[in-house]
Design an enzyme around this catalytic site. Structure first.
Site, PDB file in Angstrom:
ATOM      1  N   GLU A 186      -0.830  -8.527   5.435  1.00  0.00           N
ATOM      2  CA  GLU A 186      -0.412  -8.648   6.839  1.00  0.00           C
ATOM      3  C   GLU A 186      -1.568  -8.481   7.816  1.00  0.00           C
ATOM      4  O   GLU A 186      -1.439  -8.818   8.984  1.00  0.00           O
ATOM      5  CB  GLU A 186       0.723  -7.652   7.156  1.00  0.00           C
ATOM      6  N   CYS A 242       0.823  -1.208   0.000  1.00  0.00           N
ATOM      7  CA  CYS A 242       0.000   0.000   0.000  1.00  0.00           C
ATOM      8  C   CYS A 242       0.862   1.266   0.000  1.00  0.00           C
ATOM      9  O   CYS A 242       1.485   1.561  -1.015  1.00  0.00           O
ATOM     10  CB  CYS A 242      -0.984  -0.060   1.157  1.00  0.00           C
ATOM     11  N   HIS A 272      -3.207  -5.270   1.738  1.00  0.00           N
ATOM     12  CA  HIS A 272      -2.513  -5.562   3.001  1.00  0.00           C
ATOM     13  C   HIS A 272      -2.646  -7.037   3.391  1.00  0.00           C
ATOM     14  O   HIS A 272      -3.536  -7.375   4.173  1.00  0.00           O
ATOM     15  CB  HIS A 272      -3.137  -4.761   4.139  1.00  0.00           C
TER      16      HIS A 272
HETATM   17  N1  GLN Z   1      -3.434   6.396   1.027  1.00  0.00           N
HETATM   18  C1  GLN Z   1      -2.177   6.075   1.642  1.00  0.00           C
HETATM   19  C2  GLN Z   1      -1.017   6.811   0.969  1.00  0.00           C
HETATM   20  O1  GLN Z   1      -1.197   7.556   0.088  1.00  0.00           O
HETATM   21  C3  GLN Z   1      -1.912   4.585   1.614  1.00  0.00           C
HETATM   22  C4  GLN Z   1      -2.905   3.865   2.496  1.00  0.00           C
HETATM   23  C5  GLN Z   1      -2.382   2.597   3.113  1.00  0.00           C
HETATM   24  O2  GLN Z   1      -1.174   2.352   3.165  1.00  0.00           O
HETATM   25  N2  GLN Z   1      -3.279   1.805   3.643  1.00  0.00           N
HETATM   26  O3  GLN Z   1       0.092   6.641   1.349  1.00  0.00           O
END
Ligand code: GLN
Length: 204
Positions: free
Chosen positions: A181, A84, A179
């Site tokens: 994890e 992410c 994710h």
């Molecule tokens: N929206 C977040 C970003 O721009 C990422 C979100 C996340 O890691 N769950 O970094």
């Protein structure tokens, strides 16, 4: 699989869901270190960039003097797994970044931050990922990015039904928009540890 031959692995720990990644990697038998300083980075043979907020990770990594050492290690072939926000940090190009936001880069992809918009901030789905085999991966997306463009050297591991790319690999760099994890899914972390073992064998 993650036996004692593996070097210690790190989790970037200035921001994000550090504990969850540490727990998965420990469960897999790895010697896991939290990485907040260049010295701590020097001690690990691979690094997880967690989920969180990429613009904050960027600012803190500059503030703590980690940005350049991280870029140097990535350029030198250190295995990295980004989830992410971590995927955003690994990407060479980012759309909808905040003003002045930098990524570390390494992965020849363009990502779009917060690609699912406000109406669909978070969702879960099952993804067939041939590289991981059965069963399907239960993927949790939280304000997730997507890959909008991938260079020729990038392997697409998974896309949503509408074609949007959500998991990629390029050499020893692995990244998922979701994710694992937080969903009890360990196969991406196993894959990351296999990259760490391969890099260690190549070096010795
Ligand atoms: N929206 C977040 C970003 O721009 C990422 C979100 C996340 O890691 N769950 O970094």
């Amino acid at each position: 699989m993650a036996g004692s031959a593996l070097p210690p692995v790190g989790v970037f720990a200035l921001q994000g869901d550090v504990r969850e990644h540490v727990a998965v990697l420990r469960e897999l038998g790895a010697d896991v270190r939290e990485v907040r300083t260049p010295d701590q980075l020097a001690d690990v043979g691979g690094l997880v960039l967690p989920g969180g907020e990429s613009s904050v990770m960027d600012k803190l990594s500059r503030l703590f003097g980690l940005r350049e050492p991280l870029r140097a290690r990535i350029a030198a072939g250190m295995p990295v797994y980004g989830t992410c926000a971590g995927m955003i940090m690994l990407s060479d190009r980012v759309l909808d970044a905040i003003d002045g936001q930098l990524t570390l880069g390494g992965l020849d992809v363009t990502v779009r931050r917060n690609a699912f918009g406000n109406q669909l901030d978070s969702f879960e789905t099952d993804l067939a990922i041939p590289a991981l085999g059965d069963p399907a991966v239960h993927a949790v997306f939280i304000r997730a990015p997507v890959v909008v463009d991938a260079g020729v050297g990038v392997e697409v591991l998974s896309a949503l039904d509408d074609g949007r790319i959500v998991a990629v690999e390029q050499g020893r760099l692995l990244a998922t928009a979701f994710h694992p994890e937080v969903a009890g899914e360990t196969r991406f972390h196993e894959r990351f540890l296999a990259h760490v073992a391969a890099a260690e064998n190549a070096a010795s």
